[in-house]
Design an enzyme around this catalytic site. Structure first.
Site, PDB file in Angstrom:
ATOM      1  N   CYS A 163       0.761  -1.175  -0.024  1.00  0.00           N
ATOM      2  CA  CYS A 163      -0.110   0.076   0.513  1.00  0.00           C
ATOM      3  C   CYS A 163       0.791   1.265   0.302  1.00  0.00           C
ATOM      4  CB  CYS A 163      -0.904  -0.013   1.176  1.00  0.00           C
ATOM      5  SG  CYS A 163      -2.032  -1.561   1.476  1.00  0.00           S
TER       6      CYS A 163
HETATM    7  N1  SAJ Z   1       6.408   2.703   8.344  1.00  0.00           N
HETATM    8  C1  SAJ Z   1       7.821   2.936   9.631  1.00  0.00           C
HETATM    9  N2  SAJ Z   1       7.035   4.491  10.407  1.00  0.00           N
HETATM   10  C2  SAJ Z   1       5.704   4.522  10.838  1.00  0.00           C
HETATM   11  C3  SAJ Z   1       4.977   3.361   9.708  1.00  0.00           C
HETATM   12  C4  SAJ Z   1       5.154   2.597   9.360  1.00  0.00           C
HETATM   13  O1  SAJ Z   1       8.595   3.458   8.718  1.00  0.00           O
HETATM   14  O2  SAJ Z   1       5.732   4.896  11.372  1.00  0.00           O
HETATM   15  C5  SAJ Z   1       7.202   1.707   7.920  1.00  0.00           C
HETATM   16  C6  SAJ Z   1       6.215  -0.528   8.260  1.00  0.00           C
HETATM   17  O3  SAJ Z   1       8.157  -0.479   8.739  1.00  0.00           O
HETATM   18  C7  SAJ Z   1       5.779  -0.723   6.721  1.00  0.00           C
HETATM   19  C8  SAJ Z   1       5.298   0.346   5.774  1.00  0.00           C
HETATM   20  O4  SAJ Z   1       5.852   1.424   6.430  1.00  0.00           O
HETATM   21  O5  SAJ Z   1       7.197  -1.352   6.356  1.00  0.00           O
HETATM   22  C9  SAJ Z   1       4.240   0.410   5.856  1.00  0.00           C
HETATM   23  O6  SAJ Z   1       3.459  -0.078   7.111  1.00  0.00           O
HETATM   24  P1  SAJ Z   1       2.434   0.301   7.437  1.00  0.00           P
HETATM   25  O7  SAJ Z   1       1.846  -0.068   9.024  1.00  0.00           O
HETATM   26  O8  SAJ Z   1       1.112   1.697   6.677  1.00  0.00           O
HETATM   27  O9  SAJ Z   1       1.281  -1.299   6.701  1.00  0.00           O
HETATM   28  P2  SAJ Z   1       0.323  -1.004   5.668  1.00  0.00           P
HETATM   29  O10 SAJ Z   1       1.437  -1.592   4.195  1.00  0.00           O
HETATM   30  O11 SAJ Z   1      -0.350  -2.826   6.081  1.00  0.00           O
HETATM   31  O12 SAJ Z   1      -0.329  -0.226   5.513  1.00  0.00           O
HETATM   32  C10 SAJ Z   1      -1.957  -0.810   6.286  1.00  0.00           C
HETATM   33  C11 SAJ Z   1      -3.105   0.281   4.900  1.00  0.00           C
HETATM   34  N3  SAJ Z   1      -3.862   0.200   4.878  1.00  0.00           N
HETATM   35  C12 SAJ Z   1      -4.623   0.330   4.480  1.00  0.00           C
HETATM   36  O13 SAJ Z   1      -4.074   0.227   2.688  1.00  0.00           O
HETATM   37  C13 SAJ Z   1      -6.109  -0.096   4.162  1.00  0.00           C
HETATM   38  C14 SAJ Z   1      -2.661   1.665   5.929  1.00  0.00           C
HETATM   39  O14 SAJ Z   1      -3.187   2.946   5.413  1.00  0.00           O
HETATM   40  C15 SAJ Z   1      -2.795   1.930   7.351  1.00  0.00           C
HETATM   41  O15 SAJ Z   1      -2.533   3.036   7.973  1.00  0.00           O
HETATM   42  C16 SAJ Z   1      -1.786   1.158   8.170  1.00  0.00           C
HETATM   43  O16 SAJ Z   1      -1.472  -0.608   7.745  1.00  0.00           O
HETATM   44  C17 SAJ Z   1      -2.066   1.382   9.307  1.00  0.00           C
HETATM   45  O17 SAJ Z   1      -2.354   1.756  10.376  1.00  0.00           O
HETATM   46  O18 SAJ Z   1      -1.220   0.328  10.211  1.00  0.00           O
END
Ligand code: SAJ
Length: 449
Positions: free
Chosen positions: A285
């Site tokens: 995403c």
């Molecule tokens: N990450 C960082 N710093 C942060 C947050 C995340 O480096 O502060 C990195 C994570 O390690 C990962 C990537 O970004 O590698 C994505 O992390 P994520 O927590 O956003 O996880 P995803 O990819 O599963 O994102 C989903 C998304 N949901 C949908 O698209 C429906 C996102 O919109 C959500 O915000 C996210 O989950 C969430 O909040 O967990």
């Protein structure tokens, strides 16, 4: 029983059947794509009483699902749902003909040049169109940029079905909001946004979602608005992560612990939302969706410089992480070449088995290119691990990089590293107790600390 009685009973049965409401035919749903988005959705539709079919091109996934086995590791709720066999899976599109609603939940990746790749969407749409019937509702759940419904999906549907969207068939877009591994927010309770090509299509889609969701269903005024909603949600996250990743580099030269500063800033109860620096941004995403908007807006003459810069900063983090390691080894008069390095974590985020766009894979590639001897362990990827567990890995290496903050890694103690003579730890997810490692005279560096 004598004839009179039999006749009386028959009459009563006939009369009763006239009174009983006709059994409402179970509505039929086909979901194209049963991965992270389609699989929980198919289970939910089946659980709510819809006759549900799932289509995937993977025969092994069909076999697993039809045997009640979840093909997705790490999500126990999903495992339990799939075990109940709420729907049946197939590689064929036959069920489309008998469906009332057809949902598209296929991947929308980018290619190696970060260009949007709509191949799965086009393929699914064409296959659906060849089997579709008048009156059916198509709902696109995959994340797409504003314009894809009207510029790609509708033309394909009409060309390959001979039907008209808005007149013979209906199209809605309800961008998925699945959050893999989230214990609180699931497909059942996450609020959703729905837009459609026509008012009838919107009404049909909203009515459907209200039968399966506990969360609010928010109506958008158009397909484009619904498409744009999801893109800005994830672009918002990407630019905020890029903000703290740039701060990590700046605070390195200023000698400030960024994690402490963010923890301080988040005591502000309004107008601040904590994001954290890390070795990179992975997943299907966050690092992908902004490119869909960048590409489409670019076609219309707008250059998303800010979104591009955020992507550039986040894409630089794997290299920056290895640079942190290089500096550490140089201080110990060592280089990466020939160093025995343990890489803990391959998945793009904690406690899931998903490698898509994972920064860990890029770190691994850089280490190999620079001649390091790398041991790998990720509990979710035993087949891609070179050590069977953490202890085995720690015995073989002198340096450790944490690339995923799996719960199992967060419990690692400085003592276990010290005992194995580990000299350097690069904590790519800032998930270890930095103070304890520093007090143990282990050269500890995080990202932003
Ligand atoms: N990450 C960082 N710093 C942060 C947050 C995340 O480096 O502060 C990195 C994570 O390690 C990962 C990537 O970004 O590698 C994505 O992390 P994520 O927590 O956003 O996880 P995803 O990819 O599963 O994102 C989903 C998304 N949901 C949908 O698209 C429906 C996102 O919109 C959500 O915000 C996210 O989950 C969430 O909040 O967990």
């Amino acid at each position: 029983m004598n004839n009179m009685k039999k006749k009386l009973n028959k009459k009563r049965t006939t009369a009763k059947s006239k009174k009983r409401k006709p059994v409402k035919r179970k509505e039929v749903i086909t979901i194209v794509g049963i991965g992270y988005v389609g699989l929980p959705l198919a289970c939910l539709c089946g659980e709510k009483g819809y006759k549900t079919f799932g289509i995937t091109k993977s025969q092994s996934r069909v076999t697993k699902v039809n045997n009640g086995i979840s093909p997705i590791e790490g999500d126990n709720d999903l495992k339990e749902l799939v075990a109940k066999k709420y729907f049946s899976a197939s590689t064929k599109y036959d069920s489309i003909k008998q469906s009332d609603i057809v949902m598209i939940c296929v991947p929308t990746p980018v290619d190696e040049h970060y260009n949007p790749d709509l191949t799965p969407v086009r393929t699914a749409t064409k296959s659906i169109a060849k089997n579709i019937k008048k009156g059916q509702l198509i709902i696109m759940e995959s994340t797409i940029n504003p314009g894809v419904c009207e510029e790609v999906i509708i033309p394909l549907l009409e060309e390959h079905s001979g039907l008209r969207v808005g007149k013979d068939i209906y199209l809605a877009h309800c961008p998925e909001r699945i959050n893999p591994g989230d214990p609180k927010w699931s497909v059942r309770n996450i609020p959703r946004c729905v837009g459609a090509y026509s008012k009838v299509g919107l009404r049909k889609a909203v009515r459907f979602y209200e039968t399966i969701l506990e969360g609010k269903v928010h109506q958008m005024k158009s397909l484009k608005e619904a498409e744009a909603t999801k893109i800005i949600e994830n672009s918002f996250r990407d630019i905020n992560i890029a903000f703290v990743n740039e701060l990590a580099k700046s605070f390195e030269v200023l000698g400030i612990d960024l994690i402490d500063v963010i923890d301080g800033a988040k005591t502000k109860p309004f107008a601040f939302m904590a994001h954290y620096p890390s070795c990179g941004v992975g997943g299907h995403c966050i690092p992908v969706d902004p490119y869909y908007l960048i590409a489409r807006a670019g076609k219309s003459g707008f250059d998303h410089r800010f979104l591009k810069l955020a992507r550039e900063i986040n894409n630089s983090m794997p290299e920056y992480t290895v640079e942190r390691l290089r500096k550490a080894l140089n201080e110990l008069k060592r280089s990466i070449r020939g160093a025995k390095i343990g890489l803990l974590g391959l998945s793009y985020k904690a406690n899931v088995d998903d490698l898509r766009e994972s920064p860990a894979l890029e770190i691994l590639e850089i280490l190999h290119k620079e001649g390091a001897v790398v041991e790998v362990f990720d509990p979710y990827f035993p087949d891609r691990s070179t050590s069977k567990d953490i202890d085995t890995l720690l015995k073989k290496v002198e340096v450790v990089i944490i690339a995923t903050d799996h719960n199992e890694f967060k419990e690692l103690t400085a003592k276990s590293f010290k005992r194995n003579g580990i000299k350097v730890v690069i904590d790519g997810k800032n998930c270890l107790d930095a103070e304890k490692f520093i007090r143990s005279n282990i050269y500890y560096r995080g990202i932003g600390r």
